[in-house]
Design an enzyme around this catalytic site. Structure first.
Site, short mmCIF file in Angstrom:
data_model
loop_
_atom_site.label_atom_id
_atom_site.label_comp_id
_atom_site.label_asym_id
_atom_site.label_seq_id
_atom_site.Cartn_x
_atom_site.Cartn_y
_atom_site.Cartn_z
N LYS A 23 1.06 -1.60 -0.11
CA LYS A 23 -0.09 -0.39 0.14
C LYS A 23 1.07 1.63 0.10
O LYS A 23 0.47 2.31 -0.42
CB LYS A 23 -1.02 -0.24 1.32
N ASN A 24 2.09 1.36 0.63
CA ASN A 24 2.46 2.50 0.90
C ASN A 24 3.39 2.85 -0.41
O ASN A 24 4.52 3.71 -0.09
CB ASN A 24 3.52 2.54 2.28
N ARG A 93 -4.69 10.31 4.13
CA ARG A 93 -3.40 11.73 4.35
C ARG A 93 -2.69 11.18 3.44
O ARG A 93 -2.23 12.36 2.87
CB ARG A 93 -2.67 10.89 5.35
N CYS A 117 -5.33 12.44 13.42
CA CYS A 117 -5.22 11.04 13.63
C CYS A 117 -5.11 10.39 14.68
O CYS A 117 -5.09 10.78 16.06
CB CYS A 117 -4.92 9.99 12.16
N ARG A 122 -0.55 14.74 12.82
CA ARG A 122 0.50 14.37 11.61
C ARG A 122 0.74 15.54 10.70
O ARG A 122 -0.16 15.69 9.77
CB ARG A 122 -1.09 13.07 10.66
N ASP A 306 5.44 0.81 12.16
CA ASP A 306 4.37 -0.04 11.54
C ASP A 306 3.40 -1.31 11.39
O ASP A 306 2.89 -2.22 11.67
CB ASP A 306 3.73 -0.29 9.90
N ARG A 398 -8.16 -0.55 5.09
CA ARG A 398 -7.53 0.22 4.12
C ARG A 398 -5.98 -0.84 3.89
O ARG A 398 -5.39 0.04 2.93
CB ARG A 398 -7.54 1.12 5.28
C1 EPZ Z 1 4.51 7.05 6.36
O1 EPZ Z 1 3.52 8.08 7.03
C2 EPZ Z 1 3.40 5.93 6.39
N1 EPZ Z 1 2.47 5.82 5.29
C3 EPZ Z 1 2.83 4.80 7.33
O2 EPZ Z 1 2.26 4.34 7.53
C4 EPZ Z 1 4.47 5.37 8.32
O3 EPZ Z 1 4.14 4.71 9.48
C5 EPZ Z 1 5.57 6.26 8.12
O4 EPZ Z 1 5.65 6.93 6.79
C6 EPZ Z 1 6.54 6.37 8.98
O5 EPZ Z 1 7.30 5.33 8.58
C7 EPZ Z 1 2.57 5.78 3.92
O6 EPZ Z 1 3.01 6.05 3.46
C8 EPZ Z 1 1.08 6.13 3.40
P1 EPZ Z 1 5.96 10.76 7.82
P2 EPZ Z 1 4.34 9.10 6.59
O7 EPZ Z 1 6.27 11.60 7.15
O8 EPZ Z 1 4.73 9.68 5.24
C9 EPZ Z 1 6.55 13.70 10.80
C10 EPZ Z 1 0.66 2.49 7.88
O9 EPZ Z 1 0.27 1.95 8.73
N2 EPZ Z 1 6.52 14.72 10.17
O10 EPZ Z 1 7.67 9.66 7.56
O11 EPZ Z 1 3.30 10.25 7.58
C11 EPZ Z 1 5.63 12.72 11.78
O12 EPZ Z 1 5.07 13.14 13.13
C12 EPZ Z 1 0.54 4.03 7.32
O13 EPZ Z 1 0.70 2.09 6.37
C13 EPZ Z 1 7.13 16.07 10.65
O14 EPZ Z 1 7.04 16.65 11.53
O15 EPZ Z 1 4.87 9.81 7.90
C14 EPZ Z 1 6.32 11.95 12.04
O16 EPZ Z 1 6.76 11.78 13.71
C15 EPZ Z 1 0.43 4.52 9.07
N3 EPZ Z 1 6.03 16.87 9.94
C16 EPZ Z 1 7.96 12.04 11.80
O17 EPZ Z 1 7.70 13.13 11.05
C17 EPZ Z 1 6.01 16.70 8.13
O18 EPZ Z 1 6.18 17.10 7.79
C18 EPZ Z 1 7.81 10.28 10.28
O19 EPZ Z 1 6.24 11.49 9.62
C19 EPZ Z 1 5.72 15.30 7.73
C20 EPZ Z 1 6.13 14.34 9.08
#
Ligand code: EPZ
Length: 436
Positions: A23-24, A93, A117, A122, A306, A398
């Site tokens: 998915k990701n 998202r 969420c 997020r 995850d 999902r």
């Molecule tokens: C991706 O989310 C995945 N989703 C998530 O999987 C996964 O948990 C996450 O990466 C971490 O590996 C998809 O790929 C669709 P990040 P993403 O930006 O991109 C902070 C699942 O269950 N951050 O790597 O949203 C954030 O809050 C889902 O399949 C900011 O501060 O995650 C987090 O603490 C859940 N500002 C950290 O970075 C931003 O602008 C990592 O988030 C963006 C992120």
């Protein structure tokens, strides 16, 4: 209609499971098709609600999208829309992935701000900062991101923290920018490599794949291409952990073992037997006494956040004390209260949960707060002494294709039926659906 999964008590998983496309990985690959006018193909696509939602976003922008089996065809020849509305972004998202390609190809984008969420905020500040670094003008009003640029200009950008989504968005913007973009501290998850392969197949010039420094030489135009989505390492990890919890023997097939080294190391440390072939991983926990192992999540290649909820269920099932720390999402512990309803003994302090293993759990009605928490509850139901009813299972739809069929092939019959519960417990706000 609310539906419930009824998970039977005390089942041991035995057999093989074919892992679906990730998915990701697929969601960024779908967004990337907005960068060109043509007919793109993505293979190994799972049939999941999130894929349907991203298809709806692309259709809203003018694309024709069709999934035949696991082959996705996206025709963007008449794709001139630049607005991703709240009712679609609220559902998922990752809809924000259209920000970069719309800005890059059309010079403007209006994308609703995703909310928080189940486990907290997020933010998307890094996505916005990245677009501004490429000379886009960005303003936030009425819950929307309004961005515009003549032609984006290549620049250097350093991610203060590792962000998968922000790395995706900047890649999707920089490939058509004027000049060179260098991304420092970029995420190196396998899904990023999959996207780099697709973009380069479309004619992009991206260097440094697999490293934290990506260099993108902007080009004037890209062409449609065909790409295979990588296997879902999180789905594979979920089934491997389930085999350890139920003391079974299971092989996940059509996977890339190198994408799961942190999990394989942790599973081996529990005392389970784990061995890999080129495209499969087998776990054998039959007649073995396992011990709980503490883990700490982190950006790839560290232990994946995850898989944190599912790992917590394993720790709950094993005699002994362990700790689970999440450094990526410090508040990702909604599954704890539900596991405790089943009899688990868990205390959370800050971003760390301390678990005292429980020999057996008692079945009870519980609620999935998000995709991976729901998976953790299914795994807990497998070792409960009576059946467990899990509500709000739309979260699971999902991210887990054919969950009932795959468990049935492993000897476990999970029933899905309408829920007659009307209490307030089952009412979740739409924002809860944003995790993913
Ligand atoms: C991706 O989310 C995945 N989703 C998530 O999987 C996964 O948990 C996450 O990466 C971490 O590996 C998809 O790929 C669709 P990040 P993403 O930006 O991109 C902070 C699942 O269950 N951050 O790597 O949203 C954030 O809050 C889902 O399949 C900011 O501060 O995650 C987090 O603490 C859940 N500002 C950290 O970075 C931003 O602008 C990592 O988030 C963006 C992120």
């Amino acid at each position: 209609m609310k539906e419930v999964y009824q998970v039977p008590a005390s089942q041991s998983l035995q057999g093989d499971v074919i892992i679906s496309g990730a998915k990701n990985a697929v969601l960024p690959l779908m967004a990337a098709t907005l960068l060109c006018r043509g007919t793109s193909i993505i293979n190994n696509v799972p049939q999941l609600d999130d894929v349907d939602t991203m298809a709806d976003v692309l259709r809203y922008l003018g694309a024709k999208v069709e999934l035949q089996g696991s082959r996705l065809t996206i025709d963007t020849r008449e794709c001139d829309g630049y607005q991703a509305p709240y009712h679609l972004v609220t559902k998922m998202r990752a809809s924000i992935y259209v920000l970069g390609p719309l800005l890059a190809r059309l010079g403007q984008a209006s994308v609703a701000l995703p909310g928080g969420c189940a486990w907290g905020p997020r933010p998307v500040d890094l996505h916005i900062a990245g677009m501004q670094a490429l000379s886009a003008k960005v303003e936030l009003s009425h819950g929307n991101i309004h961005a515009h640029a003549g032609r984006l200009k290549g620049a250097d950008f350093t991610f203060p923290i590792s962000s998968v989504g922000a790395t995706v968005n900047l890649l999707l913007a920089a490939v058509l920018a004027d000049g060179t973009t260098r991304l420092f501290n970029a995420a190196i998850e396998p899904e990023i490599d999959n996207l780099v392969d697709q973009l380069n197949a479309m004619g992009a010039q991206i260097f440094g794949k697999g490293s934290n420094t990506l260099v993108i030489e902007g080009v004037a135009e890209l062409q449609a291409a065909e790409i295979d989505a990588i296997a879902d390492r999180i789905e594979a990890g979920t089934y491997l952990i389930a085999a350890a919890i139920t003391k079974g023997k299971l092989t996940v097939k059509q996977v890339q073992p190198s994408h799961l080294t942190a999990l394989i190391d942790s599973l081996t440390a529990t005392g389970a037997l784990v061995y890999c072939e080129d495209d499969s991983i087998t776990l054998d926990a039959q007649r073995r006494t396992l011990k709980p192992i503490s883990i700490k999540t982190g950006p790839y290649p560290l232990f994946a956040t995850d898989l944190q909820p599912q790992w917590m269920t394993l720790c709950v099932s094993l005699a002994g004390v362990s700790q689970v720390t999440d450094t990526v999402y410090p508040e990702r512990f909604q599954h704890v209260a539900e596991l405790c309803r089943l009899g688990a003994n868990i205390r959370v302090k800050g971003n760390t949960a301390s678990i005292i293993g429980t020999p057996s759990l008692s079945g009870a009605p519980v609620k999935a707060s998000d995709l991976r928490a729901g998976a953790a509850l299914i795994l807990a139901g497998l070792i409960a002494t009576e059946h467990t009813d899990i509500s709000d299972i739309h979260h699971l739809d999902r991210g887990y294709q054919n969950l009932i069929g795959k468990f049935a092939n492993l000897g476990v019959t999970i029933h899905r039926h309408a829920s007659h519960t009307t209490d307030c417990q089952t009412k979740t706000t739409p924002l809860l659906s944003l995790c993913g």
